[in-house]
Motif scaffolding. Structure first.
Motif, PDB file in Angstrom:
ATOM      1  N   ILE A   1       0.824  -1.212   0.000  1.00  0.00           N
ATOM      2  CA  ILE A   1       0.000   0.000   0.000  1.00  0.00           C
ATOM      3  C   ILE A   1       0.854   1.256   0.000  1.00  0.00           C
ATOM      4  O   ILE A   1       0.648   2.157  -0.813  1.00  0.00           O
ATOM      5  CB  ILE A   1      -0.965  -0.002   1.200  1.00  0.00           C
ATOM      6  N   ARG A   2       1.849   1.296   0.885  1.00  0.00           N
ATOM      7  CA  ARG A   2       2.643   2.513   0.930  1.00  0.00           C
ATOM      8  C   ARG A   2       3.401   2.785  -0.369  1.00  0.00           C
ATOM      9  O   ARG A   2       3.457   3.925  -0.819  1.00  0.00           O
ATOM     10  CB  ARG A   2       3.580   2.535   2.132  1.00  0.00           C
ATOM     11  N   PRO A   3       3.981   1.752  -0.998  1.00  0.00           N
ATOM     12  CA  PRO A   3       4.647   2.040  -2.277  1.00  0.00           C
ATOM     13  C   PRO A   3       3.675   2.542  -3.348  1.00  0.00           C
ATOM     14  O   PRO A   3       4.097   3.099  -4.350  1.00  0.00           O
ATOM     15  CB  PRO A   3       5.224   0.679  -2.696  1.00  0.00           C
ATOM     16  N   ALA A   4       2.382   2.331  -3.144  1.00  0.00           N
ATOM     17  CA  ALA A   4       1.396   2.729  -4.159  1.00  0.00           C
ATOM     18  C   ALA A   4       0.839   4.114  -3.869  1.00  0.00           C
ATOM     19  O   ALA A   4      -0.277   4.431  -4.266  1.00  0.00           O
ATOM     20  CB  ALA A   4       0.267   1.709  -4.206  1.00  0.00           C
ATOM     21  N   LYS A   5       1.618   4.933  -3.194  1.00  0.00           N
ATOM     22  CA  LYS A   5       1.137   6.257  -2.781  1.00  0.00           C
ATOM     23  C   LYS A   5       0.638   7.078  -3.966  1.00  0.00           C
ATOM     24  O   LYS A   5      -0.331   7.805  -3.858  1.00  0.00           O
ATOM     25  CB  LYS A   5       2.280   6.981  -2.067  1.00  0.00           C
ATOM     26  N   ASN A   6       1.314   6.924  -5.100  1.00  0.00           N
ATOM     27  CA  ASN A   6       0.985   7.826  -6.208  1.00  0.00           C
ATOM     28  C   ASN A   6       0.154   7.207  -7.314  1.00  0.00           C
ATOM     29  O   ASN A   6       0.011   7.800  -8.375  1.00  0.00           O
ATOM     30  CB  ASN A   6       2.278   8.399  -6.807  1.00  0.00           C
ATOM     31  N   VAL A   7      -0.389   6.000  -7.101  1.00  0.00           N
ATOM     32  CA  VAL A   7      -1.183   5.406  -8.174  1.00  0.00           C
ATOM     33  C   VAL A   7      -2.621   5.917  -8.109  1.00  0.00           C
ATOM     34  O   VAL A   7      -3.050   6.481  -7.109  1.00  0.00           O
ATOM     35  CB  VAL A   7      -1.163   3.857  -8.147  1.00  0.00           C
ATOM     36  N   LEU A   8      -3.350   5.713  -9.194  1.00  0.00           N
ATOM     37  CA  LEU A   8      -4.752   6.143  -9.243  1.00  0.00           C
ATOM     38  C   LEU A   8      -5.567   5.433  -8.166  1.00  0.00           C
ATOM     39  O   LEU A   8      -5.262   4.311  -7.803  1.00  0.00           O
ATOM     40  CB  LEU A   8      -5.350   5.762 -10.605  1.00  0.00           C
ATOM     41  N   PRO A   9      -6.625   6.103  -7.690  1.00  0.00           N
ATOM     42  CA  PRO A   9      -7.459   5.473  -6.668  1.00  0.00           C
ATOM     43  C   PRO A   9      -7.985   4.107  -7.112  1.00  0.00           C
ATOM     44  O   PRO A   9      -8.006   3.156  -6.316  1.00  0.00           O
ATOM     45  CB  PRO A   9      -8.621   6.449  -6.495  1.00  0.00           C
ATOM     46  N   VAL A  10      -8.383   3.998  -8.374  1.00  0.00           N
ATOM     47  CA  VAL A  10      -8.908   2.723  -8.855  1.00  0.00           C
ATOM     48  C   VAL A  10      -7.821   1.641  -8.809  1.00  0.00           C
ATOM     49  O   VAL A  10      -8.055   0.515  -8.396  1.00  0.00           O
ATOM     50  CB  VAL A  10      -9.479   2.867 -10.275  1.00  0.00           C
ATOM     51  N   SER A  11      -6.603   2.005  -9.192  1.00  0.00           N
ATOM     52  CA  SER A  11      -5.517   1.030  -9.168  1.00  0.00           C
ATOM     53  C   SER A  11      -5.232   0.568  -7.737  1.00  0.00           C
ATOM     54  O   SER A  11      -4.905  -0.591  -7.495  1.00  0.00           O
ATOM     55  CB  SER A  11      -4.245   1.630  -9.764  1.00  0.00           C
TER      56      SER A  11
END
Lengths: 260, 353, 236, 291
Positions: free
Chosen positions: D84-94
């Motif tokens: 989750i933390r590495p995905a800080k900048n991905v789209l909400p849907v992603s």
């Protein structure tokens, strides 16, 4: 001079705060008008009311494109049909489409083919598509972006994107274009280029422009008249030089000096 | 460098060919798919493998629809499985009522797509995160209906041999007729790919993209959010239902219990891994997510399809957001870079898709 | 005391700041002036750790603090009061103040801090149980400053405290800032409201499109005719 | 009367499981800005661990519950740190899709760790009950309801009254400003995931004796919890809890009085219709949007 847009007693309240307070002024056909004011003065709010993104305002905007129309009676998606196109403060392009495809979106309202015609690539759909592509190429030629037409928007320099966004507004054959901070984030060279482009499109496409801008040099060079507002209130509309010398405008920008 | 010159010539010639003959790619793709039943007839491919390929072909169509939704419109649906099931079971129900196959298929498509449009209407009310939940419920409602409502007939619906155009009767029990059925669904897949190509490379496709990338700009350009959200959901449902009909056509027996959230998740995985917006990528995604575990990994490690897909989704989102479809572009970029390094020149411009 | 040297910040391909060097002297009021989009807020966000600089350094009391997480910067007693107040609207005024003291270790909590703040802003005491979102604009700004003061800062960074406020309230807030400064607090303030700010400031920098075009003692800048140009453009 | 009481007791018990799961969903939603579709799966995984330990080492249900809660804590932290933390900048849907990926990984991993057979998990109080106006109230039911209320009460107290609870609330409302206040928002988010995983596991331990332990054992709970969170509104902590009990009651009531088959479907449809008119739930507010 022929009136193109009249803004009459427009007010807007945001959570108890008067974002716009009884603003009235006119824009004439063929001129370039700048809209200035410090942060939070209500400039973008005025644009959003004008283009019907905000509906809860008082007062009227009347556009005299052909038959006079009260814009307040239109849906946000219908404004463009009456010749009013706009850009946004933060670039609102489609990053994963090519530049020319982005322009085609600008022509969305003026395409007439139906979904079925598209799916089965019927004559009208293909000829519409060809016509619009040709038109987009013409616009890009004037703006000076022909060489880049098939490049993705993503990753292009800011200056190019700002130009593409302006080019997109031209696809709908507008009479009035409103630009929200077209020069923001541009360097000096890009700003100079933009001044040129705006003057060119004003002539070539015979449009009227209303521009929000903070870069005063740009405003002074481009605009025929400048309207200043602050705290949602109208201050003055006049030629650039006179606006610059206007004490009320200077006060708005530099702050109130109680002892003076 | 002679190698590069030859390579460049080959690439350019290929590029020109596919550009000038726009459907050549799809034609070639169909021929490749038709090799599969051919290999089956000479026992290179087993019947089990043929079934797996058929499933890939079928589910790709549902995934294409989801790609219109997810890739182009930025909207999510966790109800895909429900609509695939609706297609497969619906066609069975209409056949039971005595309709010929073609009419049964059309009737199913109409009913199901109308239902999809309803969700589109719903999607206007709820944004992003809430929408996923709403579609989860829709999928769940459909699943409950399939498993509990008597007209769907308990465990499964038997369709039996299918008569096409009133005179071609095909049964999945005959090996040779099964190969014909495969050839038909392969052709249907390619037809749907072309359909999607037409949709996304047109005013509609651009409007969907505009809507998802910048809803305010879209509105200022005259794109009605209502119309295009309905459109996006209707299209996704249409494709999912179509995929279900293909399933019924090929398998001729439809279980009622397999249209669960898990299947919807697998379809999402296909789109994410294959690449948003990519048509061929969607097929590759379906092959990776369903084909690789079932064709190859199963014998070696057992059923790893869930772990495999789950890990792939997360890795792709974290490290390769464009999906495997973008590999081609990256390889070309790498090639250009390599060429520049060796040539020492700088006239290689970044390729565009 | 707080110094930036050749600080540059990029947003993607755009240069938001180019080689900005400022020096905030101990117990001074230092002002950053400039029109919209000049990069003033970016400079503050970089100092408080919200944005990582592309190059250059920030030194505070002899140690480098650039690239450090914002919550660690607060423990150095540098407190940033953000633009637009950013009050936690659902939380009560009292809770807003409590969270302001989060960076202070529990052992050092001291009831007199809140007492002093309530003395400085009596209205906040009156409204302490109301949700922050129900306060007026001026009251919210006071709360935002008070929330910052709860951390007992050595350096208080303010981003456009006058934004959207009526002139009389602006005057009040600026008076409070002078009081705090007189008590020994170092203040770094970003403002559009140039003249009023210069009146309370000791030293000022003028920022234009990411670079410093002018600096000097506040008194001198106030009489500089070019200041108007920085805001209203060169006459052409 | 006895029937109504029976339905109420039953609803309080199942509603408690929904509420625990829903609270976890909202905790994560508020701090990580994503809906955790894997909430049920995380609970199932740790219920498996409990059942596995109980079976192989013969430990009591009380002891294995503690172990499962501890592993749940670790599961939450692992997921947040790795995915989750590495995905800080991905789209909400992603980001939502990542949680779907987590579901798949857990479903896939369970047979490798624990085999393909279902497990059984004992009740806390296998016997004993009291009669109230003809309705039987089992001790285990009383225990489940009491513990759930206690846990939720404690959590609400923590969120409303403590320093770190305040940190959770400010992180939920504005992460950037929270950082400027010195709140280590990454740590707050990590603990939100850990707590959510523990809440899901508790829900799993409570329903396990009735449904046995299998990968999708909490699917129903999870879907109901999502329903409840949407019904109550994601913008409050209390709304989802209230929503959970409402849904539990409606489901029990309709399945008993109207139809076994259509009861669930009717409740789902009813809530969908409700959401159409009030998309942000009973207590929710429409998020502000700026052009």
């Amino acid at each position: 001079m022929e009136k193109l847009l009249s803004i009459d007693h427009v007010s807007m309240t945001f959570g108890g705060l008067k974002a716009l307070d009884d603003i009235s002024f006119d824009i004439h056909r063929g001129e370039i008008v700048g809209l200035i004011g410090p942060n939070g003065a209500g400039k973008t709010t005025l644009f959003n009311c004008l283009t019907q993104f905000y509906k809860e305002y008082e007062g009227t905007f009347t556009l005299y494109s052909d038959a006079p129309v009260d814009l307040g009676t239109l849906k946000v998606t219908d404004v463009i049909d009456h010749g009013l196109a706009r850009t946004f403060q933060n670039i609102e392009l489609i990053p994963d489409l090519s530049i020319i495809d982005n322009l085609l979106i600008g022509a969305h309202a003026s395409t007439k083919d139906t979904f079925i015609e598209e799916v089965f690539k019927m004559k009208r759909a293909t000829s519409e598509e060809a016509r619009l592509r040709k038109k987009a190429e013409d616009v890009l030629a004037i703006i000076g972006l022909t060489a880049m037409k098939d490049f993705y928007v993503k990753g292009q320099p800011y200056g190019i994107l700002k130009r593409v966004e302006i080019a997109r507004t031209l696809m709908s054959d507008p009479t009035l274009i409103v630009l929200d901070e077209p020069a923001a984030g541009l360097n000096d060279q890009e700003t100079d280029d933009l001044e040129e482009i705006i003057k060119i499109i004003q002539k070539e496409f015979n449009v009227t422009l209303l521009i929000i801008e903070h870069d005063m040099g740009f405003v002074m060079n481009v605009c025929d008249r400048v309207c200043a507002i602050n705290f949602g209130k109208f201050i003055a509309i006049d030629t650039p030089a006179k606006i610059q010398a206007n004490p009320a405008v200077q006060e708005a920008y530099l702050g109130r000096d109680d002892d003076a | 460098m002679k190698v590069f010159n030859t390579l460049d010539t080959v690439f350019n010639a290929l590029g020109r060919f596919f550009k000038n003959v726009p459907y050549a790619g799809y034609g070639l793709f169909l021929l490749l798919l038709w090799l599969i039943p051919l290999f089956h007839s000479v026992d290179v491919i087993s019947s089990g493998q043929l079934g797996i390929f058929a499933y890939i072909v079928v589910i790709t169509v549902a995934a294409l629809g989801l790609n219109i939704l997810l890739g182009f419109s930025g909207l999510i649906s966790l109800g895909t499985a429900g609509f695939v099931g609706a297609g497969a079971l619906g066609v069975g129900v209409f056949l039971d009522l005595g309709l010929p196959f073609e009419l049964a298929a059309i009737a199913t498509l109409i009913v199901s797509t109308a239902l999809g449009a309803l969700i589109g209407l719903f999607s206007l009310k709820v944004e992003g995160i809430y929408l996923a939940i709403a579609t989860l419920f829709v999928g769940e409602i459909l699943r409950q209906i399939f498993t509990t409502v008597p007209i769907f007939g308990g465990q499964s619906i038997m369709i039996g041999s299918v008569t096409l155009f009133g005179f071609i009767e095909l049964s999945t029990f005959s090996q040779s007729e099964r190969r014909v059925l495969f050839a038909i669904i392969a052709a249907l897949l390619v037809g749907m790919m072309i359909l999607m190509q037409h949709i996304v490379k047109s005013k509609t496709g651009r409007a969907l993209l505009a809507m998802s990338r910048s809803s305010s700009a879209a509105q200022a350009m005259g794109v009605s959010l209502l119309k295009y959200r309905l459109m996006a959901f209707s299209l996704a449902t249409f494709f999912a239902t179509f995929s279900g009909i293909m399933y019924a056509l090929y398998n001729q027996s439809v279980p009622t219990t397999q249209w669960t959230l898990d299947l919807s998740l697998f379809v999402i995985a296909m789109v994410v891994v294959g690449g948003y917006k990519s048509i061929y990528g969607t097929f590759i995604g379906a092959f990776i997510i369903y084909g690789i575990p079932n064709l190859y990994l199963k014998d070696l490690f057992g059923d790893v399809s869930y772990i495999f897909s789950g890990l792939l989704i997360i890795l792709v989102i974290l490290f390769y957001q464009n999906g495997v479809a973008y590999l081609a572009v990256d390889i070309r970029l790498l090639y250009a870079k390599l060429k520049r390094r060796i040539h020492g020149g700088s006239h290689g411009k970044a390729p565009l898709d | 005391m707080l110094k930036t040297t050749d600080l540059s910040v990029k947003y993607g391909v755009i240069d938001a700041l180019k080689n900005v060097s400022i020096d905030v002297k101990d117990q001074s009021i230092t002002a950053i002036l400039g029109a919209n989009g000049a990069g003033k807020s970016t400079l503050l966000k970089t100092i408080s750790g919200l944005i990582d600089p592309a190059s250059g350094e920030i030194v505070y009391n002899g140690t480098r603090i650039d690239g450090i997480a914002p919550e660690k910067i607060t423990r150095q007693k540098i407190i940033h009061v953000p633009e637009g107040r950013k009050i936690f609207a659902d939380l009560s005024v009292y809770e807003n103040l409590q969270i302001g003291a989060f960076s202070v270790p529990r052992a050092q909590h001291d009831a007199s801090v809140l007492h002093d703040i309530y003395n400085l802003f009596p209205i906040l005491k009156e409204r302490s149980s109301q949700p922050g979102g129900l306060l007026s604009g001026g009251e919210q700004q006071m709360l935002a400053i008070a929330r910052g003061l709860m951390a007992r800062p050595d350096v208080l960074i303010l981003d456009e405290p006058s934004l959207g406020l009526a002139p009389l309230i602006i005057k009040d807030i600026f008076k409070t800032l002078t009081t705090l400064n007189a008590q020994g607090m170092t203040i770094l303030i970003v403002e559009q409201n140039a003249l009023q700010t210069l009146k309370i400031a000791d030293y000022a920098y003028v920022l234009q499109v990411g670079t410093i075009i002018k600096e000097g003692p506040a008194q001198e800048l106030m009489e500089d005719p070019e200041l108007i140009d920085a805001y209203l453009g060169k006459k052409s | 009367m006895a029937e109504i009481l029976r339905i109420i007791f039953n609803s309080l018990e199942t509603g408690s499981a929904y509420a625990l799961a829903a609270l976890g969903i909202v905790l994560i939603f508020r701090t990580s800005k994503t809906t955790n579709f894997a909430q049920g799966m995380i609970g199932a995984l740790n219920a498996y661990i409990a059942a596995f330990v109980a079976l192989n080492f013969g430990l009591s249900i009380w002891l294995v519950s503690v172990i499962a809660l501890a592993t749940a804590f670790l599961t939450g932290i692992t997921i947040d740190t790795l995915m989750i933390r590495p995905a800080k900048n991905v789209l909400p849907v992603s980001k939502q899709i990542i949680t779907l990926g987590i579901i798949m990984i857990i479903i896939g991993i369970i047979p490798f760790l624990f085999g393909v057979n279902n497990f059984q998990l004992a009740s806390y109080f296998p016997t004993g009950s009291i009669d109230i106006l003809g309705a039987t109230l089992r001790f285990n039911t009383i225990f489940v309801i009491t513990v759930s209320f206690a846990v939720m009460g404690l959590l609400f107290w923590f969120i409303q009254k403590t320093r770190w609870g305040l940190a959770i609330r400010v992180t939920a409302s504005d992460e950037t400003t929270s950082k400027l206040m010195g709140v280590p928002t990454a740590t707050v988010t990590m603990f939100a995931w850990a707590s959510a995983a523990m809440l899901a596991t508790l829900a799993g331990l409570f329903v396990a004796p009735r449904v046995s332990v299998y990968p999708n054992m909490l699917l129903n709970v999870q879907i109901s919890a999502f329903f409840a969170s949407t019904l109550g509104g994601f913008s409050t902590f209390l709304g989802p809890v209230v929503g959970s009990y409402i849904i539990a009651f409606l489901r029990n009531f309709t399945t008993f009085y109207i139809s076994d088959i259509w009861g669930n479907v009717m409740v789902y449809m009813g809530i969908l219709v409700f959401l159409y008119f009030k998309p942000y739930g009973i207590f929710g507010k429409k998020p502000q949007k700026k052009v």
